[in-house]
Every structure is written in C-alpha cells, then in structure tokens.
Design a protein around this motif. Structure first.
Motif, PDB file in Angstrom:
ATOM      1  N   ASN A 143       0.810  -1.209   0.000  1.00  0.00           N
ATOM      2  CA  ASN A 143       0.000   0.000   0.000  1.00  0.00           C
ATOM      3  C   ASN A 143       0.841   1.256   0.000  1.00  0.00           C
TER       4      ASN A 143
ATOM      5  N   PHE B 293      -6.296  12.803  -3.585  1.00  0.00           N
ATOM      6  CA  PHE B 293      -6.861  11.448  -3.582  1.00  0.00           C
ATOM      7  C   PHE B 293      -7.858  11.246  -2.448  1.00  0.00           C
TER       8      PHE B 293
ATOM      9  N   PHE C  40     -10.803   8.737  -1.998  1.00  0.00           N
ATOM     10  CA  PHE C  40     -10.320   7.363  -2.116  1.00  0.00           C
ATOM     11  C   PHE C  40      -9.862   6.874  -0.744  1.00  0.00           C
TER      12      PHE C  40
ATOM     13  N   THR D  74      -8.310   3.504  -0.625  1.00  0.00           N
ATOM     14  CA  THR D  74      -7.312   2.443  -0.787  1.00  0.00           C
ATOM     15  C   THR D  74      -6.272   2.785  -1.851  1.00  0.00           C
ATOM     16  N   SER D  75      -5.141   2.108  -1.738  1.00  0.00           N
ATOM     17  CA  SER D  75      -4.067   2.276  -2.709  1.00  0.00           C
ATOM     18  C   SER D  75      -4.478   1.786  -4.090  1.00  0.00           C
ATOM     19  N   ALA D  76      -5.322   0.757  -4.113  1.00  0.00           N
ATOM     20  CA  ALA D  76      -5.763   0.217  -5.401  1.00  0.00           C
ATOM     21  C   ALA D  76      -6.513   1.282  -6.198  1.00  0.00           C
ATOM     22  N   GLU D  77      -7.346   2.048  -5.502  1.00  0.00           N
ATOM     23  CA  GLU D  77      -8.075   3.109  -6.191  1.00  0.00           C
ATOM     24  C   GLU D  77      -7.121   4.166  -6.738  1.00  0.00           C
ATOM     25  N   ILE D  78      -6.111   4.457  -5.929  1.00  0.00           N
ATOM     26  CA  ILE D  78      -5.138   5.473  -6.346  1.00  0.00           C
ATOM     27  C   ILE D  78      -4.378   5.010  -7.579  1.00  0.00           C
ATOM     28  N   GLU D  79      -3.919   3.751  -7.522  1.00  0.00           N
ATOM     29  CA  GLU D  79      -3.150   3.267  -8.659  1.00  0.00           C
ATOM     30  C   GLU D  79      -4.013   3.229  -9.914  1.00  0.00           C
ATOM     31  N   GLU D  80      -5.264   2.832  -9.754  1.00  0.00           N
ATOM     32  CA  GLU D  80      -6.182   2.796 -10.891  1.00  0.00           C
ATOM     33  C   GLU D  80      -6.284   4.174 -11.540  1.00  0.00           C
ATOM     34  N   ARG D  81      -6.386   5.186 -10.689  1.00  0.00           N
ATOM     35  CA  ARG D  81      -6.497   6.555 -11.197  1.00  0.00           C
ATOM     36  C   ARG D  81      -5.222   6.978 -11.929  1.00  0.00           C
TER      37      ARG D  81
ATOM     38  N   GLU E 255      -5.138   5.308 -15.353  1.00  0.00           N
ATOM     39  CA  GLU E 255      -6.034   5.960 -16.326  1.00  0.00           C
ATOM     40  C   GLU E 255      -5.405   7.229 -16.865  1.00  0.00           C
TER      41      GLU E 255
END
Ligand SMILES: [Zn+2]
Ligand SMILES: [Zn+2]
Ligand SMILES: [Zn+2]
Length: 373
Positions: free
Chosen positions: A19, A136, A142, A144-151, A154
C-alpha cells in the motif's frame, strides 16, 4: 512520556506491504503518539485538507511539550474540534502496469481509422504529500491504494493518447509506431511532471510500452516492414516469398510451379521469365509489378501469392497451365495441338536431355543450359 488515555499509532506491517497509502481507522487526538518510520510519511487530515505532515522518522507525542516540532498540529488538535485523521504514505517507489480499457481511435492516412490499445509499465511515488492526500483523499475520497493506482493508470493512458495524437499531427502513422515506442515513452515521461503535480505523484520511469493494432493492420505493417528491410517493392517481396517457400518445400507449391530445376512448362516458365526480367531491372519501386508476380484472381480480383493454386478469397482455381507458343509466344494450353493464335504445331518441342527444359522444335541449343541438341 505519554498521557493517560493516549494511544500510540503506527503503520502495522500487514497493512503496509503493497500500500502506498493507509488511512487509520481511528482518529487521532491531542496527546496521542504517532510513530513515523524511515520509509513513511504521516499526514494529518481534517476538513478535506492536510493539517500537517511529518516525514522524518521519530515517535511524536502530540502534546504542548512538543510544540516546536508538532506545533501547528497540536494547535489544531487542542482547539474546539480535537480530532484528525492520520494517513500514512510510503516514500518508496511503486511499479504499476497500465493498459487501455477503451481503444484510442487513430486516424491514419494509410489505414483509415485504427483502434489502438496501449500497454506498459511505470514507476511512481509520492512527490508531494499534501497534494497527494488533498487530491486522492480530499477531492476523490479514495480510501485504498488500489483506487489510487487505478487513477494513475487511467491518467497515464490519457497522457499516452495525447502524445500519440500530437505525434500523429506531426505526420506519424501507425506503421511508424513500433519504431517510435522509445520516443513515445520519453515524450510521455517529460509530460508527467506537469500532469501529475496536482496529484502529488512523481513518475520517474515508463518502460515496456507496447501499442497493439488490429490484426489485419498489424499484418500489413509487418509486410511493409519486411519490404523496407530487404529494400524491395511489394511485387518483388511477394516473388521472394514464393522462392523461399519453394526452397523450403521442394516437393510442392511454388517449386512445382517452376522455381526448381527443369521447369519449362506452364506457370513455371512465365514465372522464371518474370524473375529474370525483375533481376535485369533492379530499379525497385519504380517498376509497376509484372502481372506474373502477384496473381490477381480472374473472378474476384483478390491478390494472391505467386504460385497459389486457388484464390485465397473465393477459391477459384488460379493456375491455368499454359506453354508459350514457340513461334508467336502466345500462351497455349498444354493439351492444344496447334497454337490458336498462329497455328504453329505445339508438339514440336524438344526436351533438353540435360536440364529438362522444353524448347521449340527448331531450337539448336537449350535456352536454359546451352546444351547442343
Ligand atoms: Zn478470387
Ligand atoms: Zn503461336
Ligand atoms: Zn537445358
């Protein structure tokens, strides 16, 4: 020292691992202790914004005694509203992979509208803790880290699409993409600073960029690339392919049609002639393709490889075997007894005893190997 009722907060290893960010599930308050390790940043967050952050490793007691160090924060926590959120960030860089979900429509001057997809890897880290948390957590909410990385992914894809659009406007086509991938990586990397500053994210590497094209476009691009490497035009490329196939398959296909030794009839003969004249006129690119080099289907017009027996598009039989009339050169069915053009008797041919080439009955030497008859 610690106050009664004070809690100690630290980022537990099991929450940390992969994370880049971790939001504590309890609020901190005046008097609590916060542990910050070497590779961490602790950000204190309230009302949609960062109050303060600490990026030097230590154990911080949030009391008036520590006011010189944690002053601004302690002031905030000792006021009317006494709580804040604690958000940990990692200092180290993370590796991410991006891939486009939606294709990019690239209007290519040669191939028309082509749907591209891009894939690759990048390395990112927190470059500005305040912007990172404000954006973020504050703006996007957001957790979670997953949401951040997804952003971030993109946004990477959008940057690449923007770079592809710019390069297209400067004349780049889809056929140039493969050779330009390192350039595209550099162009995108140079734009990441401005783009990601708002997010408090730094990108220090983009690698393994890959642009995928629809199959039929990729095939056309590959064919063109092979031609550029060998410096030939399309027709010569096709006949070269036929020869290569013949060499690796001596029992059939193009070999049977005449690349091998002893060819003298039908398709083989005309093809050998075509090869010879192509060699005599090596002005590649300026010659219109000889009709023997790409076989056009008489029924549907599709282009077929030299040596193809059937049309790859409609299945029509392509090779109508002929032999040239020894007198006028007209293409005559091997079954014909007389040339339909000039009436010359067709069977008056000799087979060379040495190489097997057929030549006109009147010939004194084999045109292929020079043997005297
Ligand atoms: Zn056809
Ligand atoms: Zn004739
Ligand atoms: Zn001969």
């Amino acid at each position: 020292m610690s106050l009664i009722g004070a809690d100690t907060f630290k980022w537990e290893d099991q929450d940390k691992r992969l994370n880049i960010m971790f939001r504590m599930n309890r609020n901190i308050k005046y008097g609590d202790n916060v542990v910050v390790r070497e590779d961490e940043i602790a950000a204190f967050y309230r009302d949609g914004k960062v109050l303060a952050y600490m990026d030097r490793p230590d154990r911080y007691a949030l009391t008036d005694l520590n006011a010189p160090i944690v002053g601004k924060l302690v002031k905030a926590l000792s006021g009317a509203q006494q709580q804040a959120e604690l958000i940990y960030l990692q200092k180290r860089a993370f590796d991410g992979k991006f891939g486009s979900k939606q294709p990019f429509q690239f209007r290519d001057k040669e191939f028309g509208m082509v749907n591209l997809r891009v894939f690759g890897e990048f390395r990112y880290k927190v470059s500005n803790p305040e912007n990172f948390v404000n954006q973020f957590v504050g703006t996007l909410n957001f957790a979670t880290s997953a949401e951040i990385e997804e952003r971030i992914k993109e946004q990477m894809v959008l940057l690449i699409y923007a770079a592809l659009g710019d390069m297209k406007n400067q004349g780049m086509g889809v056929a140039d993409l493969a050779s330009n991938l390192p350039n595209i990586e550099q162009v995108v990397l140079s734009k990441t600073n401005d783009h990601f500053a708002l997010y408090g994210v730094g990108i220090d590497k983009i690698s393994g960029l890959y642009v995928s094209l629809p199959d039929e476009v990729q095939k056309a691009v590959d064919t063109r690339a092979s031609m550029q490497i060998t410096g030939t035009n399309y027709a010569q490329y096709q006949s070269g392919q036929a020869m290569r196939e013949a060499a690796s398959n001596p029992s059939g296909g193009a070999a049977a049609a005449g690349v091998g030794v002893g060819a003298g009839i039908g398709m083989g003969y005309t093809m050998v002639d075509a090869m010879r004249s192509a060699q005599q006129q090596p002005a590649a690119g300026t010659q219109p393709p000889a009709p023997q080099q790409v076989l056009l289907c008489p029924k549907c017009g599709a282009a077929n490889d030299v040596g193809a027996k059937f049309c790859n598009s409609c299945g029509t039989k392509l090779i109508v075997e002929t032999i040239p009339c020894p007198k006028c050169g007209a293409k005559v069915s091997p079954d014909a007894k007389f040339c339909p053009e000039c009436g010359n008797p067709m069977k008056a041919t000799k087979k060379c005893p040495k190489c097997g080439t057929e030549s006109p009955g009147s010939a004194k030497f084999c045109p292929e190997c020079g043997t005297t008859f």
